[in-house]
Design a protein around this motif. Sequence first.
Motif, short mmCIF file in Angstrom:
data_model
loop_
_atom_site.label_atom_id
_atom_site.label_comp_id
_atom_site.label_asym_id
_atom_site.label_seq_id
_atom_site.Cartn_x
_atom_site.Cartn_y
_atom_site.Cartn_z
N THR A 199 32.02 27.74 36.27
CA THR A 199 31.55 26.96 37.41
C THR A 199 32.05 27.54 38.73
N ALA A 200 33.33 27.87 38.78
CA ALA A 200 33.93 28.37 40.03
C ALA A 200 33.39 29.74 40.42
N SER A 201 33.14 30.58 39.43
CA SER A 201 32.68 31.94 39.71
C SER A 201 31.17 32.04 39.85
N GLY A 202 30.47 31.04 39.34
CA GLY A 202 29.01 31.08 39.36
C GLY A 202 28.41 31.99 38.31
N ASP A 203 29.24 32.43 37.35
CA ASP A 203 28.78 33.33 36.29
C ASP A 203 28.91 32.63 34.94
N PRO A 204 27.80 32.25 34.33
CA PRO A 204 27.89 31.51 33.06
C PRO A 204 28.34 32.36 31.87
N GLU A 205 28.46 33.67 32.06
CA GLU A 205 28.84 34.56 30.96
C GLU A 205 30.33 34.81 30.85
N VAL A 206 31.12 34.33 31.82
CA VAL A 206 32.57 34.61 31.80
C VAL A 206 33.28 33.70 30.81
N ASP A 207 34.53 34.08 30.48
CA ASP A 207 35.35 33.25 29.60
C ASP A 207 36.77 33.16 30.14
N ALA A 208 37.66 32.53 29.37
CA ALA A 208 39.03 32.32 29.83
C ALA A 208 39.77 33.64 30.05
N ALA A 209 39.49 34.63 29.21
CA ALA A 209 40.14 35.94 29.38
C ALA A 209 39.73 36.57 30.70
N ASP A 210 38.47 36.39 31.09
CA ASP A 210 38.01 36.90 32.39
C ASP A 210 38.72 36.19 33.52
N CYS A 211 38.96 34.90 33.35
CA CYS A 211 39.69 34.15 34.38
C CYS A 211 41.10 34.69 34.54
N ALA A 212 41.76 34.96 33.40
CA ALA A 212 43.13 35.51 33.45
C ALA A 212 43.15 36.86 34.17
N LYS A 213 42.16 37.69 33.91
CA LYS A 213 42.07 39.00 34.58
C LYS A 213 41.87 38.81 36.09
N ALA A 214 41.04 37.83 36.45
CA ALA A 214 40.80 37.57 37.87
C ALA A 214 42.06 37.04 38.55
N VAL A 215 42.84 36.24 37.82
CA VAL A 215 44.13 35.77 38.36
C VAL A 215 45.04 36.95 38.63
N ALA A 216 45.12 37.87 37.67
CA ALA A 216 45.99 39.04 37.81
C ALA A 216 45.57 39.92 38.98
N SER A 217 44.28 39.88 39.31
CA SER A 217 43.80 40.71 40.42
C SER A 217 43.85 39.97 41.76
N GLY A 218 44.29 38.71 41.74
CA GLY A 218 44.49 37.96 42.98
C GLY A 218 43.31 37.17 43.48
N ASP A 219 42.34 36.88 42.63
CA ASP A 219 41.17 36.09 43.05
C ASP A 219 41.61 34.64 43.27
N PRO A 220 41.48 34.11 44.49
CA PRO A 220 41.97 32.76 44.77
C PRO A 220 41.21 31.68 43.99
N ARG A 221 39.93 31.91 43.71
CA ARG A 221 39.18 30.92 42.93
C ARG A 221 39.75 30.83 41.51
N ALA A 222 40.04 31.98 40.93
CA ALA A 222 40.62 32.01 39.58
C ALA A 222 42.02 31.40 39.58
N GLU A 223 42.79 31.70 40.63
CA GLU A 223 44.15 31.15 40.72
C GLU A 223 44.12 29.63 40.74
N LYS A 224 43.14 29.05 41.42
CA LYS A 224 43.03 27.58 41.48
C LYS A 224 42.69 27.01 40.10
N VAL A 225 41.72 27.61 39.43
CA VAL A 225 41.34 27.16 38.09
C VAL A 225 42.52 27.28 37.14
N TRP A 226 43.20 28.41 37.19
CA TRP A 226 44.32 28.68 36.29
C TRP A 226 45.48 27.71 36.52
N GLN A 227 45.80 27.47 37.80
CA GLN A 227 46.93 26.59 38.12
C GLN A 227 46.64 25.17 37.68
N GLU A 228 45.39 24.73 37.80
CA GLU A 228 45.04 23.38 37.34
C GLU A 228 45.24 23.26 35.83
#
Length: 314
Positions: A199-228
């Motif tokens: 929902t946050a990324s607008g990409d229906p094909e992503v998964d939790a592992a993709d979110c973790a990678k985005a967190v590691a790369s500093g994506d603020p949207r991913a950081e918000k999802v992950w912290q929640e």
Amino acid sequence: MRHVIALDVGGTGMKAALVGAHGELLHRARRATGRERGPDAVVEHILGFAAELRAYGEEHYGEPASAAGVAVPGIVDAERGVAAYSANLGWRDVPLRDLLAGRLGGVPVALGHDVRTGGLAEGRIGAGKGADRFLFVPLGTGIAGAIGIDGRVEAGAHGFAGEIGHIVVRPGGAPCPCGQTGCLERYASAAAVTEAWATASGDPEVDAADCAKAVASGDPRAEKVWQEAVDALADGLVTALTLLDPRTIIIGGGLAEAGETLFAPLREAVEGRITFQKLPTIVPAALGDTAGCLGAGLLAWDLLQTTDRTEVTP
């Protein structure tokens, strides 16, 4: 060579092994569960797989297996040896222990719940080795738990102990299939993170592992999802440790594969929430997808030792 059969039955696949007396995996095999053919076919597939393993052991190790352990999902009555219910496999009140014993020549058979069986292995020979009290929490499609006490896993009076995924952490929040709202697994499971990140990324094909990678790369949207998700998980774990006082919390499942991307903020969040409670060690699971199979082997050896002692008691 004396050995036991270990079976870990999942929704789509079965993992199996012949396990030696010291926990060594002598032989490993996998099969599809075949649930698309219906519950009766699944049971027959399990029995046939076990028979194949028995024949393999007899041929390669000079004798058939001395016992068997099997881990299954859903509701399990371990004392009666009955697989009571599984939504994924479509069965209800299957006397799996007796069916397996009959197919395997009458050897002792132990039946266990998949998460508790995996927790038994992690606690006894994996990440919790040496801990007298531990909590095993795999973060997958849902969130379950296994409560370890002195080398065994507590099932509870009705077989429901450890269902940490259904602790309410967000009252009035997202509805859960269990009938409650705001359950932990609706916020901190791999499935929940996948949904939130899609929902946050607008990409229906992503998964939790993709979110973790985005967190590691500093994506603020991913950081918000992950912290929640981390905050929800910490709330659930603090409730659990307040009740259980574990020495070690073992986190497994898909989200744990994110490593310190998960564990660093999770440890900080848990520590920031406790007051009088003792802070447990929070560690990643060590056995991966072999935990269920190894745990089934431990169940079989435990049962065999009990049987042996009974036979020599006057």
